[in-house]
Design a protein around this motif. Structure first.
Motif: not given
Length: 158
Positions: A14-30
């Motif tokens: 979340r501290s990165y630009p577009f952090g929520r999108a990044l996290f969500s993509r990483m989790f969705a890859a599970k």
């Protein structure tokens, strides 16, 4: 700060630009089917998860509303993130069942909420409340995903 791996990753990204999108993509890859709805996890904390996804052609049915499986994918992803962010380290979980009721047409972007009782993390069945809402706040899907909680097996030593 928490020692839960998923919450640490969520707060870090979340501290990165577009952090929520990044996290969500990483989790969705599970689970690759999560990616089909292109979700964004907007809130994650122990016993609570919220995500959103856009109404777009790929998630619509023949009448132009968000189809049932897309809604259920959102429910399951929110439940999975909640479970990973909440479960004590000595326990593990697996989905056991899902019951849902479709309560209104899902004709807009969708917000999914998963929640459970913080005191419920014990061996056996744990019901996770899951709901989906239209952008006007109308409930479109209401359900419970039951997960089975068990002890992690002891680590094998070499």
């Amino acid at each position: 700060m928490t020692d839960n791996y998923l919450l640490k990753l969520y707060h870090k990204t979340r501290s990165y630009p577009f952090g929520r999108a990044l996290f969500s993509r990483m989790f969705a890859a599970k689970a690759p089917y999560f990616k089909s709805i292109k979700p964004t996890i907007t809130e994650l904390q122990p016993n609570h998860c919220e995500l959103t996804f856009k109404k777009r052609k790929a998630v619509q049915n023949h009448i132009g509303t968000v189809h049932a499986i897309a809604l259920c994918n959102g429910l399951e992803m929110a439940m999975g993130a909640l479970a990973e962010a909440s479960i004590p380290k000595h326990l593990r979980w697996i989905p056991k069942g899902m019951t849902v009721n479709y309560t209104a047409k899902a004709d807009s972007d969708i917000r999914i909420v998963a929640s459970t009782d913080p005191q419920a993390w014990e061996l056996g069945d744990l019901p996770v409340t899951v709901q989906g809402f239209r952008s006007d706040g109308t409930l479109v899907i209401d359900g419970v995903i039951t997960i089975y909680i068990s002890e992690k097996p002891p680590k094998k030593t070499a």
